[in-house]
Design a protein around this motif. Structure first.
Motif, PDB file in Angstrom:
ATOM      1  N   SER A  47       0.804  -1.214   0.000  1.00 20.63           N
ATOM      2  CA  SER A  47       0.000   0.000   0.000  1.00 20.63           C
ATOM      3  C   SER A  47       0.838   1.266   0.000  1.00 20.63           C
ATOM      4  O   SER A  47       0.327   2.357  -0.254  1.00 20.63           O
ATOM      5  N   PHE A  48       2.163   1.134   0.269  1.00 22.48           N
ATOM      6  CA  PHE A  48       2.987   2.345   0.330  1.00 22.48           C
ATOM      7  C   PHE A  48       4.396   2.183  -0.225  1.00 22.48           C
ATOM      8  O   PHE A  48       5.050   3.182  -0.550  1.00 22.48           O
ATOM      9  N   HIS A  49       4.936   0.943  -0.359  1.00 25.95           N
ATOM     10  CA  HIS A  49       6.380   0.834  -0.576  1.00 25.95           C
ATOM     11  C   HIS A  49       6.844   1.353  -1.934  1.00 25.95           C
ATOM     12  O   HIS A  49       7.924   1.940  -2.027  1.00 25.95           O
ATOM     13  N   MET A  50       6.066   1.200  -3.009  1.00 28.88           N
ATOM     14  CA  MET A  50       6.474   1.796  -4.280  1.00 28.88           C
ATOM     15  C   MET A  50       6.090   3.277  -4.377  1.00 28.88           C
ATOM     16  O   MET A  50       6.888   4.075  -4.892  1.00 28.88           O
ATOM     17  N   PRO A  51       4.907   3.697  -3.873  1.00 28.17           N
ATOM     18  CA  PRO A  51       4.661   5.139  -3.809  1.00 28.17           C
ATOM     19  C   PRO A  51       5.760   5.897  -3.067  1.00 28.17           C
ATOM     20  O   PRO A  51       6.107   7.020  -3.430  1.00 28.17           O
ATOM     21  N   LEU A  52       6.327   5.267  -2.029  1.00 28.55           N
ATOM     22  CA  LEU A  52       7.416   5.886  -1.277  1.00 28.55           C
ATOM     23  C   LEU A  52       8.549   6.329  -2.192  1.00 28.55           C
ATOM     24  O   LEU A  52       9.053   7.462  -2.094  1.00 28.55           O
ATOM     25  N   PHE A  53       8.954   5.463  -3.128  1.00 29.73           N
ATOM     26  CA  PHE A  53      10.092   5.781  -3.995  1.00 29.73           C
ATOM     27  C   PHE A  53       9.740   6.874  -5.003  1.00 29.73           C
ATOM     28  O   PHE A  53      10.602   7.687  -5.366  1.00 29.73           O
ATOM     29  N   PHE A  54       8.483   6.932  -5.447  1.00 27.91           N
ATOM     30  CA  PHE A  54       8.081   8.016  -6.339  1.00 27.91           C
ATOM     31  C   PHE A  54       8.033   9.343  -5.590  1.00 27.91           C
ATOM     32  O   PHE A  54       8.439  10.379  -6.124  1.00 27.91           O
ATOM     33  N   VAL A  55       7.534   9.334  -4.348  1.00 26.94           N
ATOM     34  CA  VAL A  55       7.490  10.559  -3.549  1.00 26.94           C
ATOM     35  C   VAL A  55       8.912  11.058  -3.286  1.00 26.94           C
ATOM     36  O   VAL A  55       9.202  12.257  -3.450  1.00 26.94           O
ATOM     37  N   LEU A  56       9.815  10.167  -2.901  1.00 25.44           N
ATOM     38  CA  LEU A  56      11.195  10.567  -2.616  1.00 25.44           C
ATOM     39  C   LEU A  56      11.898  11.074  -3.863  1.00 25.44           C
ATOM     40  O   LEU A  56      12.683  12.026  -3.811  1.00 25.44           O
ATOM     41  N   ALA A  57      11.615  10.451  -5.013  1.00 25.22           N
ATOM     42  CA  ALA A  57      12.196  10.925  -6.270  1.00 25.22           C
ATOM     43  C   ALA A  57      11.704  12.334  -6.583  1.00 25.22           C
ATOM     44  O   ALA A  57      12.474  13.187  -7.052  1.00 25.22           O
ATOM     45  N   GLY A  58      10.418  12.584  -6.326  1.00 23.09           N
ATOM     46  CA  GLY A  58       9.886  13.920  -6.538  1.00 23.09           C
ATOM     47  C   GLY A  58      10.499  14.939  -5.598  1.00 23.09           C
ATOM     48  O   GLY A  58      10.705  16.104  -5.969  1.00 23.09           O
ATOM     49  N   MET A  59      10.820  14.521  -4.396  1.00 22.13           N
ATOM     50  CA  MET A  59      11.416  15.435  -3.414  1.00 22.13           C
ATOM     51  C   MET A  59      12.791  15.935  -3.841  1.00 22.13           C
ATOM     52  O   MET A  59      13.172  17.065  -3.529  1.00 22.13           O
ATOM     53  N   VAL A  60      13.545  15.118  -4.519  1.00 24.94           N
ATOM     54  CA  VAL A  60      14.901  15.518  -4.897  1.00 24.94           C
ATOM     55  C   VAL A  60      14.967  16.105  -6.305  1.00 24.94           C
ATOM     56  O   VAL A  60      16.040  16.488  -6.776  1.00 24.94           O
ATOM     57  N   TYR A  61      13.813  16.186  -6.992  1.00 30.02           N
ATOM     58  CA  TYR A  61      13.806  16.792  -8.322  1.00 30.02           C
ATOM     59  C   TYR A  61      13.785  18.311  -8.181  1.00 30.02           C
ATOM     60  O   TYR A  61      12.945  18.868  -7.474  1.00 30.02           O
ATOM     61  N   ASP A  62      14.707  18.978  -8.862  1.00 28.39           N
ATOM     62  CA  ASP A  62      14.817  20.432  -8.790  1.00 28.39           C
ATOM     63  C   ASP A  62      14.556  21.030 -10.165  1.00 28.39           C
ATOM     64  O   ASP A  62      15.430  20.975 -11.036  1.00 28.39           O
ATOM     65  N   PRO A  63      13.373  21.595 -10.410  1.00 25.69           N
ATOM     66  CA  PRO A  63      13.063  22.173 -11.727  1.00 25.69           C
ATOM     67  C   PRO A  63      14.037  23.264 -12.148  1.00 25.69           C
ATOM     68  O   PRO A  63      14.271  23.458 -13.347  1.00 25.69           O
ATOM     69  N   ALA A  64      14.633  23.969 -11.183  1.00 27.81           N
ATOM     70  CA  ALA A  64      15.540  25.062 -11.515  1.00 27.81           C
ATOM     71  C   ALA A  64      16.805  24.582 -12.214  1.00 27.81           C
ATOM     72  O   ALA A  64      17.497  25.354 -12.882  1.00 27.81           O
ATOM     73  N   LYS A  65      17.124  23.307 -12.072  1.00 24.30           N
ATOM     74  CA  LYS A  65      18.336  22.769 -12.688  1.00 24.30           C
ATOM     75  C   LYS A  65      18.157  22.450 -14.160  1.00 24.30           C
ATOM     76  O   LYS A  65      19.135  22.256 -14.881  1.00 24.30           O
ATOM     77  N   TYR A  66      16.898  22.372 -14.624  1.00 25.30           N
ATOM     78  CA  TYR A  66      16.647  21.929 -15.992  1.00 25.30           C
ATOM     79  C   TYR A  66      15.803  22.964 -16.738  1.00 25.30           C
ATOM     80  O   TYR A  66      14.575  22.927 -16.704  1.00 25.30           O
ATOM     81  N   SER A  67      16.476  23.893 -17.389  1.00 25.40           N
ATOM     82  CA  SER A  67      15.750  24.879 -18.182  1.00 25.40           C
ATOM     83  C   SER A  67      15.302  24.288 -19.515  1.00 25.40           C
ATOM     84  O   SER A  67      14.344  24.762 -20.125  1.00 25.40           O
ATOM     85  N   ARG A  68      15.995  23.242 -19.959  1.00 23.87           N
ATOM     86  CA  ARG A  68      15.654  22.593 -21.227  1.00 23.87           C
ATOM     87  C   ARG A  68      15.400  21.115 -20.998  1.00 23.87           C
ATOM     88  O   ARG A  68      16.039  20.484 -20.150  1.00 23.87           O
ATOM     89  N   LEU A  69      14.486  20.563 -21.783  1.00 21.50           N
ATOM     90  CA  LEU A  69      14.143  19.153 -21.651  1.00 21.50           C
ATOM     91  C   LEU A  69      15.346  18.260 -21.908  1.00 21.50           C
ATOM     92  O   LEU A  69      15.541  17.267 -21.208  1.00 21.50           O
TER      93      LEU A  69
END
Length: 357
Positions: A47-69
């Protein structure tokens, strides 16, 4: 003429050890759940173990680092895709060599090898991946590609779009549509639903970071974390039982709203535990080596243990009986740690010198 210097945009996150420790805790649940199939335990874990990894991945994603795709794709090529290709091909080679060295060790036919090779690149949910846990990588990559565009939106607009896409992912997997969602590449239907966890992690991270920093320096840190853990479990466990056994990888969601709640609340519970164990160096090491642990443990569980049990004349354990899986869980865990140590200290450095990683 005055030369204008390029402004450095500071990332929105410094690396928090607690996030890596949370990944290490999550990997313990992943390894356990792939060996022990006791229904009473799998329901809350899934009920949580794979959502956990997606949430943590989202936490470390920094949009400011990627101005271009292409900058983001290039980064993910090195951090996700190249390791994914390496471990996928290594898994295929391992199974092939096992078949040659130990006759009928896997009983895979030639066409199954071809199918497994093709699956590495298309990752369709309709066909099993040889190294099953690796479904997560192309799914995560697909979710990140979508979120690259959504990250530019304001939080309210992003939430609305993510809800719509998550609902579309749930609808695809519900079987109510005539469209065969299992033919989508990179398990795109799962990626659409998982996007909700990824986006939630990214948008909530500034607030979560502030809370974690306050708790980290609080004299009653352990007591606070324990209260948060108990509160999460009081809410999360009944909801998980209500929704039943789910699996994001196997495309079984049941009630998508309940799954989102259990995924988020379970993640908060793990983060509370990670705050209590913030000085645990072993869990920190596991969290920083989750890719290898994820990639090797299933191969050991599926293609190594049964083979040697048979060679030694030991009856194969029953996966749905807890007492019979205690020793297999320990064997899989210890061998996975050993292989990961060798990979991180020898193989990875060699590959980096060869400029593969």
């Amino acid at each position: 003429m005055e030369i204008q210097q390029k402004r450095y945009v500071k990332p929105n996150t410094d690396r928090l050890d607690e996030l890596d420790i949370a990944k290490g805790i999550g990997m313990l649940f992943v390894i356990f759940a792939h060996v022990n199939y006791t229904p009473e335990l799998l329901t809350p874990i899934y009920s949580f173990h794979m959502p956990l990894f997606f949430v943590l991945a989202g936490m470390v994603y920094d949009p400011a680092k990627y101005s271009r795709l292409r900058d983001m794709i290039w980064r993910r090529w090195h951090t996700l895709i190249k390791p994914y290709l390496f471990f996928s091909l290594a898994s295929l080679a391992y199974v092939f060599l096992s078949e040659k060295l130990f006759l009928h060790a896997t009983d895979l036919k030639s066409e199954e090898y071809i199918s497994a090779f093709i699956q590495i690149f298309i990752a369709q949910g309709s066909k099993p991946v040889l190294n099953t846990p690796l479904w997560f990588v192309p799914c995560l990559f697909a979710a990140e590609l979508i979120y690259f565009f959504l990250a530019k939106l304001k939080t309210a607009a992003c939430a609305i779009v993510c809800f719509a896409l998550a609902y579309a992912g749930w609808l695809l997997q519900s079987g109510m549509l005539a469209f065969d969602h299992a033919q989508l590449p990179w398990t795109l239907d799962s990626a659409l639903y998982a996007l909700s966890f990824y986006a939630a992690g990214n948008r909530l991270f500034p607030h979560a970071k502030q809370a974690m920093e306050r708790i980290r320096n609080h004299p009653n840190r352990r007591e606070i974390c324990l209260k948060v853990l108990v509160l999460c479990m009081v809410v999360w466990l009944p909801l998980a039982k209500m929704n039943g056994k789910v699996s994001l990888g196997s495309q079984i969601l049941h009630n998508g709203f309940l799954f989102f709640l259990t995924g988020m609340i379970g993640t908060f519970a793990v983060l509370a535990v990670s705050m209590m164990l913030k000085d645990n160096r072993f869990l920190l090491w596991m969290g920083r080596n989750t890719f290898c642990l994820m990639s090797v443990h299933y191969m050991i569980r599926k293609y190594t243990i049964p083979k040697y049990y048979k060679m030694l004349g030991i009856p194969l354990y029953k996966s749905n009986i807890f007492s019979q899986t205690v020793i297999p869980v320990l064997i899989v865990f210890l061998l996975s740690v050993l292989v990961t140590l060798v990979y991180s200290t020898v193989v990875k450095k060699l590959l980096q010198r060869m400029r593969y990683l």
